[in-house]
Design a protein around this motif. Sequence first.
Motif, PDB file in Angstrom:
ATOM      1  N   UNK A 168      66.205  30.042  36.335  1.00 20.73           N
ATOM      2  CA  UNK A 168      65.612  29.686  37.638  1.00 20.73           C
ATOM      3  C   UNK A 168      66.533  30.068  38.795  1.00 20.73           C
ATOM      4  N   UNK A 169      67.797  30.403  38.486  1.00 26.82           N
ATOM      5  CA  UNK A 169      68.733  30.733  39.575  1.00 26.82           C
ATOM      6  C   UNK A 169      68.309  31.993  40.324  1.00 26.82           C
ATOM      7  N   UNK A 170      67.599  32.891  39.647  1.00 29.96           N
ATOM      8  CA  UNK A 170      67.067  34.076  40.310  1.00 29.96           C
ATOM      9  C   UNK A 170      65.541  33.913  40.343  1.00 29.96           C
ATOM     10  N   UNK A 171      65.041  33.380  41.462  1.00 30.27           N
ATOM     11  CA  UNK A 171      63.631  32.970  41.537  1.00 30.27           C
ATOM     12  C   UNK A 171      62.665  34.123  41.270  1.00 30.27           C
ATOM     13  N   UNK A 172      62.989  35.302  41.763  1.00 33.00           N
ATOM     14  CA  UNK A 172      62.103  36.451  41.585  1.00 33.00           C
ATOM     15  C   UNK A 172      62.008  36.833  40.108  1.00 33.00           C
ATOM     16  N   UNK A 173      63.150  36.868  39.452  1.00 32.03           N
ATOM     17  CA  UNK A 173      63.185  37.233  38.036  1.00 32.03           C
ATOM     18  C   UNK A 173      62.493  36.155  37.188  1.00 32.03           C
ATOM     19  N   UNK A 174      62.736  34.881  37.541  1.00 29.84           N
ATOM     20  CA  UNK A 174      62.120  33.759  36.819  1.00 29.84           C
ATOM     21  C   UNK A 174      60.594  33.884  36.870  1.00 29.84           C
ATOM     22  N   UNK A 175      60.080  34.198  38.061  1.00 32.19           N
ATOM     23  CA  UNK A 175      58.631  34.338  38.227  1.00 32.19           C
ATOM     24  C   UNK A 175      58.085  35.433  37.299  1.00 32.19           C
ATOM     25  N   UNK A 176      58.819  36.555  37.235  1.00 29.92           N
ATOM     26  CA  UNK A 176      58.373  37.669  36.382  1.00 29.92           C
ATOM     27  C   UNK A 176      58.419  37.279  34.900  1.00 29.92           C
ATOM     28  N   UNK A 177      59.486  36.576  34.514  1.00 29.58           N
ATOM     29  CA  UNK A 177      59.626  36.145  33.113  1.00 29.58           C
ATOM     30  C   UNK A 177      58.469  35.232  32.713  1.00 29.58           C
ATOM     31  N   UNK A 178      58.156  34.262  33.590  1.00 30.11           N
ATOM     32  CA  UNK A 178      57.090  33.304  33.265  1.00 30.11           C
ATOM     33  C   UNK A 178      55.753  34.038  33.173  1.00 30.11           C
ATOM     34  N   UNK A 198      52.885  26.884  39.415  1.00 33.42           N
ATOM     35  CA  UNK A 198      53.441  25.554  39.135  1.00 33.42           C
ATOM     36  C   UNK A 198      54.913  25.650  38.719  1.00 33.42           C
ATOM     37  N   UNK A 199      55.215  26.612  37.834  1.00 29.86           N
ATOM     38  CA  UNK A 199      56.596  26.680  37.315  1.00 29.86           C
ATOM     39  C   UNK A 199      57.573  27.303  38.307  1.00 29.86           C
ATOM     40  N   UNK A 200      57.075  28.127  39.205  1.00 30.28           N
ATOM     41  CA  UNK A 200      57.958  28.639  40.266  1.00 30.28           C
ATOM     42  C   UNK A 200      58.421  27.458  41.125  1.00 30.28           C
ATOM     43  N   UNK A 201      57.478  26.555  41.438  1.00 30.10           N
ATOM     44  CA  UNK A 201      57.844  25.365  42.237  1.00 30.10           C
ATOM     45  C   UNK A 201      58.787  24.452  41.458  1.00 30.10           C
ATOM     46  N   UNK A 202      58.477  24.248  40.170  1.00 28.17           N
ATOM     47  CA  UNK A 202      59.335  23.385  39.352  1.00 28.17           C
ATOM     48  C   UNK A 202      60.735  23.992  39.203  1.00 28.17           C
ATOM     49  N   UNK A 203      60.783  25.319  39.059  1.00 29.19           N
ATOM     50  CA  UNK A 203      62.067  26.020  38.926  1.00 29.19           C
ATOM     51  C   UNK A 203      62.930  25.829  40.161  1.00 29.19           C
ATOM     52  N   UNK A 204      62.263  25.875  41.307  1.00 27.68           N
ATOM     53  CA  UNK A 204      62.983  25.681  42.571  1.00 27.68           C
ATOM     54  C   UNK A 204      63.592  24.273  42.626  1.00 27.68           C
ATOM     55  N   UNK A 205      62.796  23.310  42.143  1.00 23.07           N
ATOM     56  CA  UNK A 205      63.286  21.927  42.159  1.00 23.07           C
ATOM     57  C   UNK A 205      64.434  21.742  41.135  1.00 23.07           C
ATOM     58  N   UNK A 206      64.376  22.506  40.056  1.00 26.59           N
ATOM     59  CA  UNK A 206      65.395  22.363  38.996  1.00 26.59           C
ATOM     60  C   UNK A 206      66.749  22.924  39.425  1.00 26.59           C
ATOM     61  N   UNK A 207      66.714  23.958  40.247  1.00 27.48           N
ATOM     62  CA  UNK A 207      67.943  24.723  40.529  1.00 27.48           C
ATOM     63  C   UNK A 207      69.190  23.885  40.847  1.00 27.48           C
ATOM     64  N   UNK A 208      69.088  22.897  41.739  1.00 26.05           N
ATOM     65  CA  UNK A 208      70.312  22.134  42.056  1.00 26.05           C
ATOM     66  C   UNK A 208      70.896  21.347  40.884  1.00 26.05           C
ATOM     67  N   UNK A 209      70.096  21.091  39.867  1.00 23.28           N
ATOM     68  CA  UNK A 209      70.595  20.336  38.709  1.00 23.28           C
ATOM     69  C   UNK A 209      71.261  21.250  37.674  1.00 23.28           C
ATOM     70  N   UNK A 210      70.984  22.557  37.759  1.00 27.36           N
ATOM     71  CA  UNK A 210      71.436  23.481  36.707  1.00 27.36           C
ATOM     72  C   UNK A 210      72.942  23.696  36.823  1.00 27.36           C
TER      73      UNK A 210
END
Length: 423
Positions: free
Chosen positions: A150-160, A187-199
């Motif tokens: 999720x640290x790279x939002x663009x790549x995460x979106x493509x992976x999902x 949905x998961x792009x938004x969740x990924x964004x929320x997860x980032x600070x915890x990673x």
Amino acid sequence: MPVSVVVGTQWGDEGKAKIIDLLAESHQVVARYQGGHNAGHTVVVGDQKYALQLVPSGVFYSHVMPVIGNGVVVDLPTLFNEIDTLESRGVSCSRLKVSSLAHLIFPWHQAHDALSESSLGDQKIGTTLKGIGPAYADKSRRVGIRAGDVRDAGRFKKLVRARALDEQKILAALGGEQLNVDQIVEKFVALGKRLEPYVADTVNLLHQALGRKENLLLEGAQATFLDIDHGTYPFVTSSNPTAGGACAGSGLGPRDITRIVGIAKAYTTRVGSGPFPSELLGDLGEKIVDIGHEFGTVTGRRRRPGWLDLVMLRHAVRLNSLTEIALTKLDVLDTFSTVRVCVGYEVDGTELHGYPDDAQVLAKVVPQYVDLEGWNCSIRQVRSFADLPPQAKALIELVEQHVGVPVSIIGVGPERNECVVRR
Ligand code: GDP
Ligand code: IMO
Ligand code: MG
């Protein structure tokens, strides 16, 4: 005592979370190392009861850093529901860290779990339908998506999107649930964004804590006999709850571990299918379920009850290198005039030496019991071993003799302080 592991010794729900909450007071880090939101960990603090699925049971102490280790599979909607619920009840989750290496659960994992259970019919495993097995399968197939992605939002979106499109085809071919790819991606792009600070690089964090001579507690979910290797396969979960899994699932090394506490109920329960030698099918079983409130925290399913099985417990001592046992829920047996304990197995009239390596054999063993006199009084107020009734002490001594390690903690009620601690 820098690193302790807490591991279930039966089929789960032994009261691990209560003991972890108790021990967490003297630890600075509590880390989950396997499993996911199939776990249901209950902690009772005063008049408040909390049911945790993903957040480590040390979260109630402000001096504890709760960590979701690399071996856990993380369902983001559940994680954030849990965080929101805890925070709305005044429990801060701001110190929580999620390993960048932990794999994420997606809706296709739940769809596969449901499909596979329904195709098994009466042979079904009785999973929690949380997508745990399929998520670990994807990890092994090397197609999983991890928290660090999720640290790279663009790549995460493509992976999902790529995985969702693949799974859409697979599930359609299998006649499973149809996926709405766009909705899932959004949905998961938004969740990924929320997860980032915890990673975080939790492996490094745990080693830094060790370097500062802090005490670390590794929290097992599920249990020894649900272990994918050592449990009653195929009626198991898809991870290694046994103590060996604590190293793989946290990034700490075997020589870092100094204390391994096996949690055993004073009787046995099991949720889901599979062999259970000391199972009690009659009224006594009903009595255990009633008094022990033996219904699943996650699924609400009735847990199957049975007597304490020392053949299993002895095997759990070996598999986990247990240094001690915490015997929980002893108070549930307060009104039983006789308490039975399984001390051996026979097959076709011949005694088995040890725990069989074949679930088919386990399914037909005849348990050999010792009958102990009950204590017929409430032990909920007892706080020292000396004050336990002699019949309860006899049960504890029988356990120690059979398994060869001390019973160091005895649970006499659900609350934090309802314990006898022997050292
Ligand atoms: P876990 O999954 O191993 O953490 O256990 P669960 O939370 O699923 O189930 C254990 C249940 O027993 C919870 O409801 C606890 O509050 C309760 N419990 C834990 N220890 C004791 C005990 O010593 N006595 C009683 N009566 N209840 C206990
Ligand atoms: P805690 O941590 C009891 C059981 C399920 C099923 C099998 C596989 O609260 O002790 P899964 O969904 O993992 O693929 O299901 O494992 N199971 C548990 N039973 N306690 C648990 O967790 C469990 N987690 C999974 O009932 O039989
Ligand atoms: Mg549980």
